[in-house]
Design a protein around this motif. Structure first.
Motif, PDB file in Angstrom:
ATOM      1  N   GLY A 119       0.822  -1.205   0.000  1.00 31.52           N
ATOM      2  CA  GLY A 119       0.000   0.000   0.000  1.00 31.52           C
ATOM      3  C   GLY A 119       0.855   1.253   0.000  1.00 31.52           C
ATOM      4  N   ILE A 120       0.838   1.987  -1.117  1.00 35.86           N
ATOM      5  CA  ILE A 120       1.563   3.253  -1.184  1.00 35.86           C
ATOM      6  C   ILE A 120       0.523   4.356  -1.030  1.00 35.86           C
ATOM      7  CG2 ILE A 120       3.131   4.683  -2.552  1.00 35.86           C
ATOM      8  CD1 ILE A 120       3.916   2.160  -4.107  1.00 35.86           C
ATOM      9  N   GLY A 121       0.176   4.617   0.222  1.00 35.06           N
ATOM     10  CA  GLY A 121      -0.853   5.605   0.512  1.00 35.06           C
ATOM     11  C   GLY A 121      -0.440   6.499   1.659  1.00 35.06           C
ATOM     12  N   VAL A 122      -1.423   7.213   2.203  1.00 35.55           N
ATOM     13  CA  VAL A 122      -1.148   8.193   3.249  1.00 35.55           C
ATOM     14  C   VAL A 122      -0.490   7.556   4.459  1.00 35.55           C
ATOM     15  CG1 VAL A 122      -2.216   9.811   4.859  1.00 35.55           C
ATOM     16  CG2 VAL A 122      -3.015   9.700   2.500  1.00 35.55           C
ATOM     17  N   THR A 137      10.713  -2.797  -0.531  1.00 35.35           N
ATOM     18  CA  THR A 137       9.897  -2.962  -1.734  1.00 35.35           C
ATOM     19  C   THR A 137       8.495  -2.439  -1.413  1.00 35.35           C
ATOM     20  OG1 THR A 137      11.122  -4.928  -2.423  1.00 35.35           O
ATOM     21  CG2 THR A 137       8.943  -4.590  -3.412  1.00 35.35           C
ATOM     22  N   ALA A 138       8.033  -1.474  -2.181  1.00 31.02           N
ATOM     23  CA  ALA A 138       6.686  -0.921  -1.988  1.00 31.02           C
ATOM     24  C   ALA A 138       5.752  -1.563  -3.011  1.00 31.02           C
ATOM     25  CB  ALA A 138       6.700   0.590  -2.138  1.00 31.02           C
ATOM     26  N   CYS A 139       4.647  -2.133  -2.520  1.00 31.34           N
ATOM     27  CA  CYS A 139       3.724  -2.887  -3.374  1.00 31.34           C
ATOM     28  C   CYS A 139       2.372  -2.187  -3.407  1.00 31.34           C
ATOM     29  CB  CYS A 139       3.531  -4.302  -2.837  1.00 31.34           C
ATOM     30  SG  CYS A 139       5.071  -5.174  -2.433  1.00 31.34           S
ATOM     31  N   ASP A 140       1.802  -2.070  -4.596  1.00 25.65           N
ATOM     32  CA  ASP A 140       0.499  -1.423  -4.706  1.00 25.65           C
ATOM     33  C   ASP A 140      -0.210  -1.888  -5.966  1.00 25.65           C
ATOM     34  OD1 ASP A 140      -1.592   0.786  -5.120  1.00 25.65           O
ATOM     35  OD2 ASP A 140      -0.658   1.402  -3.241  1.00 25.65           O
ATOM     36  N   ARG A 141      -1.543  -2.001  -5.861  1.00 26.53           N
ATOM     37  CA  ARG A 141      -2.340  -2.407  -7.016  1.00 26.53           C
ATOM     38  C   ARG A 141      -2.317  -1.350  -8.124  1.00 26.53           C
ATOM     39  NH1 ARG A 141      -6.454  -6.118  -7.117  1.00 26.53           N
ATOM     40  NH2 ARG A 141      -6.700  -6.040  -4.847  1.00 26.53           N
ATOM     41  N   LYS A 142      -2.065  -0.109  -7.743  1.00 26.01           N
ATOM     42  CA  LYS A 142      -2.050   0.964  -8.743  1.00 26.01           C
ATOM     43  C   LYS A 142      -0.937   0.737  -9.762  1.00 26.01           C
ATOM     44  CE  LYS A 142      -1.873   4.462  -5.765  1.00 26.01           C
ATOM     45  NZ  LYS A 142      -2.260   4.030  -4.424  1.00 26.01           N
ATOM     46  N   GLN A 197      10.001 -11.206   1.058  1.00 24.71           N
ATOM     47  CA  GLN A 197      10.714 -10.351   2.017  1.00 24.71           C
ATOM     48  C   GLN A 197      10.603 -10.904   3.434  1.00 24.71           C
ATOM     49  OE1 GLN A 197       8.753  -9.277  -0.416  1.00 24.71           O
ATOM     50  NE2 GLN A 197      10.152  -8.050  -1.677  1.00 24.71           N
ATOM     51  N   ASP A 198      11.584 -10.554   4.270  1.00 24.68           N
ATOM     52  CA  ASP A 198      11.604 -11.040   5.659  1.00 24.68           C
ATOM     53  C   ASP A 198      10.430 -10.491   6.458  1.00 24.68           C
ATOM     54  OD1 ASP A 198      14.127 -12.409   5.373  1.00 24.68           O
ATOM     55  OD2 ASP A 198      15.077 -10.435   5.378  1.00 24.68           O
ATOM     56  N   ILE A 199      10.112  -9.204   6.242  1.00 26.61           N
ATOM     57  CA  ILE A 199       9.027  -8.538   6.977  1.00 26.61           C
ATOM     58  C   ILE A 199       8.077  -7.908   5.964  1.00 26.61           C
ATOM     59  CG2 ILE A 199       8.442  -6.736   8.657  1.00 26.61           C
ATOM     60  CD1 ILE A 199      11.348  -7.036   9.706  1.00 26.61           C
ATOM     61  N   ILE A 200       6.785  -8.122   6.167  1.00 28.37           N
ATOM     62  CA  ILE A 200       5.778  -7.552   5.275  1.00 28.37           C
ATOM     63  C   ILE A 200       4.823  -6.705   6.106  1.00 28.37           C
ATOM     64  CG2 ILE A 200       3.903  -8.026   3.644  1.00 28.37           C
ATOM     65  CD1 ILE A 200       5.302 -10.727   3.062  1.00 28.37           C
ATOM     66  N   PHE A 201       4.757  -5.411   5.794  1.00 30.91           N
ATOM     67  CA  PHE A 201       3.816  -4.511   6.458  1.00 30.91           C
ATOM     68  C   PHE A 201       2.496  -4.553   5.678  1.00 30.91           C
ATOM     69  CE2 PHE A 201       7.621  -2.996   8.406  1.00 30.91           C
ATOM     70  CZ  PHE A 201       7.238  -2.391   9.596  1.00 30.91           C
ATOM     71  N   ARG A 202       1.453  -5.012   6.345  1.00 36.21           N
ATOM     72  CA  ARG A 202       0.132  -5.146   5.730  1.00 36.21           C
ATOM     73  C   ARG A 202      -0.634  -3.839   5.858  1.00 36.21           C
ATOM     74  NH1 ARG A 202      -4.964  -6.282   8.011  1.00 36.21           N
ATOM     75  NH2 ARG A 202      -4.006  -6.201  10.068  1.00 36.21           N
ATOM     76  N   THR A 203      -1.253  -3.405   4.763  1.00 37.28           N
ATOM     77  CA  THR A 203      -2.153  -2.256   4.855  1.00 37.28           C
ATOM     78  C   THR A 203      -3.437  -2.710   5.546  1.00 37.28           C
ATOM     79  OG1 THR A 203      -3.068  -0.410   3.588  1.00 37.28           O
ATOM     80  CG2 THR A 203      -3.301  -2.594   2.622  1.00 37.28           C
ATOM     81  N   PRO A 204      -4.085  -1.858   6.367  1.00 36.19           N
ATOM     82  CA  PRO A 204      -5.230  -2.323   7.170  1.00 36.19           C
ATOM     83  C   PRO A 204      -6.352  -2.979   6.363  1.00 36.19           C
ATOM     84  CG  PRO A 204      -4.506  -0.190   7.950  1.00 36.19           C
ATOM     85  CD  PRO A 204      -3.713  -0.471   6.710  1.00 36.19           C
ATOM     86  N   GLY A 205      -6.595  -2.510   5.141  1.00 31.09           N
ATOM     87  CA  GLY A 205      -7.706  -3.062   4.371  1.00 31.09           C
ATOM     88  C   GLY A 205      -7.433  -4.417   3.758  1.00 31.09           C
ATOM     89  N   LEU A 206      -6.224  -4.939   3.916  1.00 29.91           N
ATOM     90  CA  LEU A 206      -5.860  -6.238   3.341  1.00 29.91           C
ATOM     91  C   LEU A 206      -5.922  -7.307   4.423  1.00 29.91           C
ATOM     92  CD1 LEU A 206      -4.653  -7.840   0.897  1.00 29.91           C
ATOM     93  CD2 LEU A 206      -2.391  -7.264   1.822  1.00 29.91           C
ATOM     94  N   ARG A 207      -6.748  -8.310   4.207  1.00 32.74           N
ATOM     95  CA  ARG A 207      -6.842  -9.400   5.191  1.00 32.74           C
ATOM     96  C   ARG A 207      -5.502 -10.114   5.318  1.00 32.74           C
ATOM     97  NH1 ARG A 207     -11.890 -11.446   6.910  1.00 32.74           N
ATOM     98  NH2 ARG A 207     -10.747 -13.324   7.445  1.00 32.74           N
TER      99      ARG A 207
END
Length: 459
Positions: free
Chosen positions: A19-22, A39-44, A75-85
């Motif tokens: 999620g590349i957002g606010v 690594t920044a991941c986004d559907r956009k 990746q070793d660590i993945i930061f989940r955006t809140p809207g992603l289960r």
């Protein structure tokens, strides 16, 4: 652990941020500038990101964009955006390969040095969170506001002092994977919501409970005694339990007696304020005040709380008076994204209103809304994907006798113009959709801003 200690602990790790957002962009920048492989991941698409893509790559960030943005995360660590289960197949596969799933808020709870106060619930979260922050500011405290409102706080944790307060609004999506709870937790109420994302109501309730499940006996948990679900949850509080109620007088907590808001602690009670002190309208806002008072009782003086009550004009998009035109008042209640929120909005007015409702279908029942519309609405203007469902709930209400008049107008602008044409001296036009905005707008804020703009343009 401090923020700098956390960054040092992952210096040799690879990190993916979904999620590349606010909420995530400051984190992407912080980690990249700290020398971490990000690594920044986004559907956009790259085109949709525009110059932001080049800016992030200039910081050394790798981008993974488009439909396959979750594919083969290693990746070793993945930061989940809140809207992603957390249990989508791609994240489960990453966990099987050894990745650790976390989030900006989970790490903030690890590194924040100050007192954490968090609010969740189906309705009233933002107003209650804002009131708690305003109470503490009035008492001269340094306050950081974040979560679903304010801005991301993780990157600022290094600048916070132990005597500060972080006041957070937390959604069920943020709470689903939390393994820490705040020092003071508040659950305003619970009713069906977000069932388009949660498997069922049980999962939704379970997610909310993480706000108090991991507390210590020294912590404080505030519950709504008038809501069946939160009242039941209060029996399982780990910390010191406080209740707030309009309908009863709990032994420990805040309640309404006539027009007085009373606090009772250790058998002693006192009047904190009168309901007439509260500037913003609606009995649901009296409840929000009681929840906020319960959270800060002992930290803020009653005089400071009364000062806030007399001066606080409310939060944008929450029964916000937009304009008076030809004697009719126009209110923006775009935060009304569920039936219970819209019911609270309808009950805020003594007169019957012209209601604009309908929007994105979150697959929650509208049964309870029908009788309230019959009781409180003189003209119902329906638009959005749920128009037919709301019409059906009104027509099947036990008290429905052919009123209110109902119109379906798919175009939002035309719906506002029709409401204006029908509104006369003394009328209230209320946007309170009972639904999310995703069918026509990016979010409820955009919907509210469009409504306000359309109302201001009315002649």
């Amino acid at each position: 652990m401090t923020l700098q200690e956390y960054i040092a602990s992952i210096q040799d790790k690879s990190v993916a941020i979904v999620g590349i957002g606010v909420s995530n962009t400051p984190l992407i920048e912080l980690l990249a500038r700290s020398g971490i492989r990000v690594t920044a991941c986004d559907r956009k698409s790259r085109e949709a990101l525009g110059s932001e893509a080049e800016r992030l790559e200039a910081l050394g960030v790798s981008l993974k964009l488009g439909d396959g943005y979750l594919k083969d995360l290693t990746q070793d660590i993945i930061f989940r955006t809140p809207g992603l289960r957390q249990d989508v197949p791609e994240l489960l596969a990453a966990v099987d390969r050894g990745s650790v799933i976390t989030s900006e808020m989970e790490v903030f709870f690890q590194v924040a040095p100050c007192t954490l106060i968090a609010v969740t619930g189906s309705d009233g979260k933002t107003t209650t969170t804002t009131l708690i922050a305003e109470f503490l500011k009035a008492a001269g405290k340094t306050v950081h506001v974040g979560g679903n409102i304010g801005h991301p706080l993780l990157c600022e944790a290094g600048e916070m002092a132990p005597e500060d307060y972080a006041v957070l609004e937390l959604s069920s999506f943020q709470l689903m994977t939390m393994t820490r709870s705040p020092h003071i937790s508040v659950i305003t109420n619970l009713a069906p919501n977000h069932l388009d994302v949660h498997r069922d109501m049980a999962e939704y309730i379970s997610a909310k409970e993480n706000i108090f499940t991991h507390q210590t006996p020294e912590d404080i948990a505030v519950f709504n005694a008038d809501n069946a679900i939160t009242a039941e949850q209060s029996a399982r509080a780990v910390g010191r339990m406080r209740l707030f109620s309009r309908q009863s007088e709990p032994e420990e907590g805040v309640f309404l007696r006539g027009d007085a808001i009373i606090s009772r602690k250790n058998g002693a009670e006192r009047e904190v304020m009168k309901t007439g002190d509260i500037l913003i309208p609606g009995i649901h806002n009296v409840e929000n005040y009681m929840a906020a008072i319960s959270a800060v009782d002992g930290l803020v003086s009653d005089e400071d709380m009364r000062h806030v009550a007399r001066t606080f004009a409310g939060v944008e998009h929450r029964i916000e008076l937009v304009r008076t035109l030809r004697g009719a008042r126009y209110y923006n209640d775009s935060i009304g994204t569920s039936p219970s929120r819209t019911i609270a909005g309808l009950r805020s007015f003594p007169e019957k209103v012209i209601l604009i409702a309908g929007g994105y279908d979150k697959h929650i029942p509208f049964d309870v809304l029908g009788p309230e519309i019959v009781d409180h609405v003189k003209l119902l203007i329906l638009c959005g994907a749920t128009a037919d469902k709301i019409r059906a709930c009104v027509e099947s209400a036990p008290n429905y006798q052919g009123q209110p008049e109902m119109m379906t107008i798919p175009d939002f602008k035309s719906a506002v113009e029709t409401a204006s044409q029908r509104a006369g001296e003394g009328d209230v036009v209320l946007l309170s959709p009972a639904c999310a905005a995703f069918d026509q707008f990016k979010n409820f804020m955009e919907r509210g801003k469009v409504f306000k703009q359309l109302v201001e343009e009315l002649k």
